[in-house]
Design an enzyme around this catalytic site. Structure first.
Site, PDB file in Angstrom:
ATOM      1  CB  SER A   1      -2.727   0.105   4.761  1.00 31.88           C
ATOM      2  OG  SER A   1      -3.804   0.964   4.958  1.00 31.88           O
TER       3      SER A   1
ATOM      4  CG  ASP B   1      -5.313  -0.495  11.920  1.00 33.24           C
ATOM      5  OD1 ASP B   1      -5.594   0.652  11.498  1.00 33.24           O
ATOM      6  OD2 ASP B   1      -4.476  -1.224  11.380  1.00 33.24           O
TER       7      ASP B   1
ATOM      8  CG  HIS C   1      -2.620   1.818   9.713  1.00 30.69           C
ATOM      9  ND1 HIS C   1      -3.602   0.876   9.483  1.00 30.69           N
ATOM     10  CD2 HIS C   1      -2.239   2.263   8.485  1.00 30.69           C
ATOM     11  CE1 HIS C   1      -3.797   0.758   8.183  1.00 30.69           C
ATOM     12  NE2 HIS C   1      -2.984   1.577   7.558  1.00 30.69           N
TER      13      HIS C   1
END
Length: 554
Positions: free
Chosen positions: A267, A496, A524
């Site tokens: 991320s 995602d 995610h």
């Protein structure tokens, strides 16, 4: 924004931008086992405009920089000189003193870095570092640095509660598993803004104002949050950029005795890793960037893309929900969004009880946060159905409140982790705010509501937080090319919610040596989430140095 590595799953869960409900990576966040869902579960972040690295913080420049020193929009991050500046030599030569952390098998130390890289003699930032030594047998490959995202997620918490014990045994056998909490985060001189009671009030603020009075309350909440952060650490707030954190990682690499950096970032951690590659392309070893972010986009576009990403994830949840008898949102996919939106409107008018010891009720804001939290991992969908059923059919908001609390990292004693504060601090420094005034937000509401009829309005207003930040931003959108770097693996998940797949595609096109690895799935990020194909491909790269073929799909 909402870009984070881990996400809450289960009734007692243990990762994006400029708004009370956004983090980057949002912030963020994503593991199937509860042990993975610790320290980075943050909140629907307090910085709704995704953070893109501050290209000029700490004296870093970009190709095409303006006379003021700020990078021109779309410029490429320029590599730093290969030779270490004399003024930084003492930092690169420091020796870490390792000690017990209180967690079996792990050691901790404190590393120094210059608070301001343009003025190395102006004071130090003290950074917490942790490691778990390679277990063997087999050849030791050096250190593997991990970061779970955020910004604001504790890398040390992630290491101790997941990566150091949950990464594949063969990886842990050959690498020392290492983490550093970035400046301003968790154990590294954490930014603090509001106490627990004030944060409770902040998280319950109405983030979909219906009139001028409610808009004023929202603006006041943002201002109070920002003032609290500025009062706590005004000097530190100027030096928590992604660029500075990436430079800190290079000092750590040298102190650990590694010629090149091996790294897995998820991320927001992909932005941190890509920034490192852009600054130090010759020192790139094996880099995995899972849930890639696109640093070339301005804040408004980043938030709009992420809003669409959450809608994509929600539609996947809707298709799954209607096949279960306990789905409280109907039997037709086309009805799910409308029924949830109607439920949110009902809560906006009249919150419902939760049984919370501090008297909190479930209003629209906390409920929305709880739903978004469950979008990070399809493993949370059953818990979300249960929580929605209890709230909609039994007037019991406890389940959604628990999801929201896990996302905000609020414990049972009413204390909040530093995640939300650090998230805003990094995001608001890295990138100019998407909107400067409430009027600008209102004008953009149609675009956000088109991107997501359910979440669009709230996510648009969440972008306003950084408009009131006490420190001016130092970064601008920019590309990262990292010319000359060894092969870098960029991972993207097709559905995602927090880091839309198009971002991974864009990052892989920017990085000259990137290999895009695609996971056709939900949730995610992808590594360690159940795909044998993804895990085998990344493990092979980490252990043998063999990257996947270009555009490999799992």
């Amino acid at each position: 924004m909402y870009t984070r590595r881990s996400s809450p799953v289960g009734p007692a869960p243990s990762p994006s931008g400029q708004g009370p409900r956004n983090r980057r990576g949002q912030g963020p966040r994503n593991h199937r086992s509860n042990v993975r869902r610790t320290g980075t579960i943050g909140a629907l972040l307090t910085a709704a405009a995704l953070l893109v690295s501050a290209c000029t913080s700490g004296g870093v420049t970009t190709a095409g920089a303006t006379k003021s020193g700020a990078p021109a929009a779309g410029a490429a991050l320029a590599a730093l000189p290969r030779a270490t500046p004399t003024a930084l030599a003492p930092y690169y030569a420091q020796k870490l003193t390792w000690r017990s952390c209180g967690v079996p098998g792990f050691q901790c130390a404190t590393m120094k870095a210059p608070l301001d890289y343009t003025k190395p003699d102006a004071g130090d930032a003290r950074l917490a570092v942790a490691r778990k030594k390679a277990t063997g047998p087999g050849k030791r490959l050096g250190s593997l640095l991990v970061n779970p995202g955020g910004p604001g997620g504790s890398a040390i918490g992630y290491l101790q509660q997941y990566a150091g014990i949950g990464y594949p045994a063969e990886v842990r056998a050959q690498y020392d598993m290492v983490a550093v909490d970035p400046r301003g985060v968790a154990r590294s001189q954490p930014v603090e803004c509001l106490d627990g009671r004030a944060m409770d009030a902040y998280t319950q603020t109405d983030f979909t104002p219906d009139d001028a009075k409610e808009t004023g309350r929202l603006v006041d909440a943002y201002k109070k949050f920002a003032e609290g952060c500025g009062a706590d650490a005004a000097g530190l707030l100027r030096h928590v950029s992604t660029t500075e954190a990436a430079r800190d990682m290079d000092i750590l690499r040298a102190v650990l005795g590694d010629e090149k950096l091996t790294y897995v970032g998820a991320s927001y951690g992909t932005l941190l890793g890509a920034t490192y590659a852009g600054l130090f392309p010759g020192r790139v070893g094996r880099l995995v960037l899972d849930g890639g972010m696109d640093p070339s986009l301005p804040a408004r576009r980043l938030n709009l893309d992420q809003t669409a990403g959450f809608e994509t994830a929600f539609q996947a949840f809707a298709r799954d929900c209607v096949h279960h008898r306990d789905c409280p949102l109907g039997t037709k996919v086309s009805d799910v969004g409308g029924k949830l939106a109607a439920f949110f409107r009902k809560l906006d008018a009249r919150p419902i009880p939760t049984g919370d010891a501090d008297g909190r009720e479930l209003g629209e804001s906390l409920a929305t946060t709880g739903v978004i939290a469950a979008m990070y991992d399809e493993g949370a969908w059953q818990h979300l159905r249960d929580a929605l059923s209890a709230a909609m059919r039994e007037n019991d908001g406890a389940g959604l409140l628990a999801l929201s609390d896990s996302y905000y990292e609020r414990d049972g004693e009413g204390r909040y982790a530093n995640l939300m504060f650090a998230n805003a601090a990094v995001n608001c420094l890295d990138l100019p705010p998407a909107f400067a005034t409430p009027d600008e937000v209102r004008k953009s509401l149609p675009a956000f509501e088109k991107a997501s009829p359910v979440f669009g309005e709230g996510l648009a207003w969440a972008t306003l937080n950084c408009a009131y930040w006490p420190v001016a931003p130092t970064g601008e959108p920019h590309r990262i090319e990292a010319a000359g770097a060894a092969p870098i693996v960029v991972v993207g998940t097709t559905r995602d919610p927090a880091t839309p797949y198009r971002w991974a595609q864009a990052l892989s096109r920017q990085l000259t040596s990137a290999r895009l690895l695609t996971y056709d799935g939900d949730g995610h990020t992808a590594y360690g989430r159940g795909s044998t194909c993804i895990d085998r491909t990344i493990n092979t790269y980490l252990l043998r140095g063999t990257p996947p073929t270009r555009d490999k799909r799992c």
